[in-house]
Design a protein around this motif. Structure first.
Motif, mmCIF file in Angstrom:
data_model
loop_
_atom_site.group_PDB
_atom_site.id
_atom_site.type_symbol
_atom_site.label_atom_id
_atom_site.label_comp_id
_atom_site.label_asym_id
_atom_site.label_seq_id
_atom_site.Cartn_x
_atom_site.Cartn_y
_atom_site.Cartn_z
ATOM 1 N N SER A 130 0.870 -1.019 -0.032
ATOM 2 C CA SER A 130 0.107 -0.042 0.124
ATOM 3 C C SER A 130 0.839 1.282 0.109
ATOM 4 C CB SER A 130 -0.647 0.208 1.320
ATOM 5 O OG SER A 130 -1.590 -1.104 1.265
ATOM 6 N N TRP A 131 0.019 2.299 -0.300
ATOM 7 C CA TRP A 131 0.786 3.834 -0.332
ATOM 8 C C TRP A 131 -0.554 4.509 -0.264
ATOM 9 C CZ3 TRP A 131 0.258 0.791 -4.838
ATOM 10 C CH2 TRP A 131 -0.488 1.511 -5.921
ATOM 11 N N LEU A 132 -0.189 5.745 0.054
ATOM 12 C CA LEU A 132 -1.155 7.003 0.130
ATOM 13 C C LEU A 132 -1.199 7.681 -1.298
ATOM 14 C CD1 LEU A 132 -3.556 8.372 1.697
ATOM 15 C CD2 LEU A 132 -1.656 9.878 2.584
ATOM 16 N N ASP A 133 -2.096 7.879 -1.797
ATOM 17 C CA ASP A 133 -2.212 8.431 -3.278
ATOM 18 C C ASP A 133 -2.970 9.793 -3.188
ATOM 19 O OD1 ASP A 133 -1.965 7.119 -6.109
ATOM 20 O OD2 ASP A 133 -3.554 8.715 -6.048
ATOM 21 N N SER A 134 -2.517 10.788 -3.868
ATOM 22 C CA SER A 134 -3.228 12.058 -3.860
ATOM 23 C C SER A 134 -4.442 11.937 -4.300
ATOM 24 C CB SER A 134 -1.973 13.109 -4.368
ATOM 25 O OG SER A 134 -2.184 12.819 -5.834
ATOM 26 N N ASN A 135 -4.714 11.069 -5.341
ATOM 27 C CA ASN A 135 -6.121 10.820 -5.930
ATOM 28 C C ASN A 135 -6.509 12.422 -6.792
ATOM 29 O OD1 ASN A 135 -8.260 9.356 -6.297
ATOM 30 N ND2 ASN A 135 -9.402 10.288 -4.744
ATOM 31 N N ASP A 136 -5.331 12.703 -7.449
ATOM 32 C CA ASP A 136 -5.222 13.705 -8.241
ATOM 33 C C ASP A 136 -5.619 15.127 -7.681
ATOM 34 O OD1 ASP A 136 -4.488 12.294 -10.351
ATOM 35 O OD2 ASP A 136 -6.343 12.259 -11.385
ATOM 36 N N LEU A 137 -5.500 15.317 -6.182
ATOM 37 C CA LEU A 137 -5.914 16.619 -5.856
ATOM 38 C C LEU A 137 -4.515 17.653 -5.731
ATOM 39 C CD1 LEU A 137 -7.555 15.300 -2.450
ATOM 40 C CD2 LEU A 137 -8.693 16.252 -4.451
ATOM 41 N N GLU A 138 -4.898 18.577 -5.643
ATOM 42 C CA GLU A 138 -3.875 19.902 -5.781
ATOM 43 C C GLU A 138 -2.803 19.792 -4.600
ATOM 44 O OE1 GLU A 138 -6.296 23.243 -5.932
ATOM 45 O OE2 GLU A 138 -6.579 22.979 -8.005
ATOM 46 N N ARG A 139 -3.159 19.375 -3.492
ATOM 47 C CA ARG A 139 -2.256 19.522 -2.437
ATOM 48 C C ARG A 139 -2.611 18.239 -1.375
ATOM 49 N NH1 ARG A 139 -3.944 24.436 -3.435
ATOM 50 N NH2 ARG A 139 -5.488 24.395 -2.038
ATOM 51 N N MET A 140 -1.417 17.802 -0.640
ATOM 52 C CA MET A 140 -1.588 16.651 0.276
ATOM 53 C C MET A 140 -0.795 17.463 1.256
ATOM 54 S SD MET A 140 -1.607 12.795 0.069
ATOM 55 C CE MET A 140 -0.241 12.536 -0.940
ATOM 56 N N VAL A 141 -1.469 17.530 2.550
ATOM 57 C CA VAL A 141 -0.785 18.253 3.909
ATOM 58 C C VAL A 141 -0.492 17.374 4.859
ATOM 59 C CG1 VAL A 141 -0.942 19.956 5.205
ATOM 60 C CG2 VAL A 141 -2.018 20.452 3.129
ATOM 61 N N TRP A 142 0.469 17.109 5.417
ATOM 62 C CA TRP A 142 1.140 16.454 6.407
ATOM 63 C C TRP A 142 1.456 17.257 7.524
ATOM 64 C CZ3 TRP A 142 6.549 13.542 6.554
ATOM 65 C CH2 TRP A 142 6.562 12.694 7.851
#
Length: 267
Positions: A130-142
């Motif tokens: 598994s991995w975490l996918d951005s799902n084509d969103l503009e930003r991913m915030v950790w």
């Protein structure tokens, strides 16, 4: 002479305080690139960068997208929370569940996002899926931090498939309380490229924010998020100068006290 020494000590202290104010703690971001087929080398480099004792989130403990059930809006992990931000839902060919939030993807999910697909995203954990996918969103915030993390001065993770569409401007921004934010850009790359990312802080912190931005409808994956304490943080030169000035003042005061006592006895 004593007045001159006093003035010099005060001046040194003032200069140290001024230098300390100017020399604010900073954040540094380092990246290195590997080809899509070179995951073994990327993993080895990640292990060296994260170091022993790092707390890691590899997303293997989450149920991946199964065609019906998706991830929560804010995903709580072992190393903090992750959320998506976007002016529009993800809508590329790899987006699922309406493109509303990042999704856990796996090699066996309905989208068949394995390393040999045209999207190029893949798991980075040895023996994992598994991995975490951005799902084509503009930003991913950790938002890194939490009761189990304590103080840390390094974040390390692997990105897959960033910046492979013409015109994409992919950037990473990192910030922490009391530190100026830092941003780096990743140049356009081949489909499925792997990037090792290290975020280093001048001093240990308890919280930090990493924002991954894809300026176009171009998805990417993130895996093996590590939080660690890599080394003792050295004393900045400005702080050393400040301590030196304070020490000089203390020494001068100690030298003056016996003189005052002897004068009072003569009287």
């Amino acid at each position: 002479m004593k007045r001159i020494v006093t003035r010099l000590a005060v001046t040194a202290t003032a200069l140290a305080l001024s230098a300390a104010a100017v020399q604010a703690a900073t954040v540094r971001i380092e990246t290195s690139n590997h080809a899509k087929s070179d995951m073994d080398a990327a993993r080895a480099a990640w292990g060296s960068a994260a170091g022993p004792g790092a707390l890691v989130e590899d997303f293997e403990g989450f149920a991946p997208w199964n065609g019906v059930t998706g991830a929560p809006t804010s995903l709580g992990t072992a190393v903090g929370t992750i959320r998506g931000e976007s002016s529009r839902p993800g809508s590329g060919g790899s987006a699922v569940a309406g493109g509303l939030r990042p999704e856990i993807r796996a090699l066996s999910d309905p989208g068949a996002h394995g390393p040999n697909t045209r999207w190029g995203r893949q798991n980075a954990t040895a023996g994992g899926s598994s991995w975490l996918d951005s799902n084509d969103l503009e930003r991913m915030v950790w938002e890194a931090g939490g009761p189990d993390l304590g103080r840390f001065d390094a974040l390390t993770f692997l990105l897959t498939d960033v910046g492979d569409i013409r015109g994409t401007d992919f950037s990473i921004m990192a910030e922490a309380p009391g530190m100026e934010a830092t941003r780096v850009h990743i140049a356009p790359q081949a489909n499925g490229a792997i990037n090792l990312v290290r975020v280093l802080f001048d001093r240990a912190v308890t919280t930090a924010t990493v924002t991954l931005v894809s300026a176009r409808n171009d998805g990417f994956g993130i895996d093996d998020l590590a939080v660690s304490r890599v080394a003792a943080v050295p004393l900045p030169p400005a702080a050393a100068l400040l301590l030196g000035g304070l020490a000089a003042l203390g020494a001068m005061r100690r030298r003056r006290r016996p003189t005052r006592l002897s004068l009072s006895r003569r009287g």
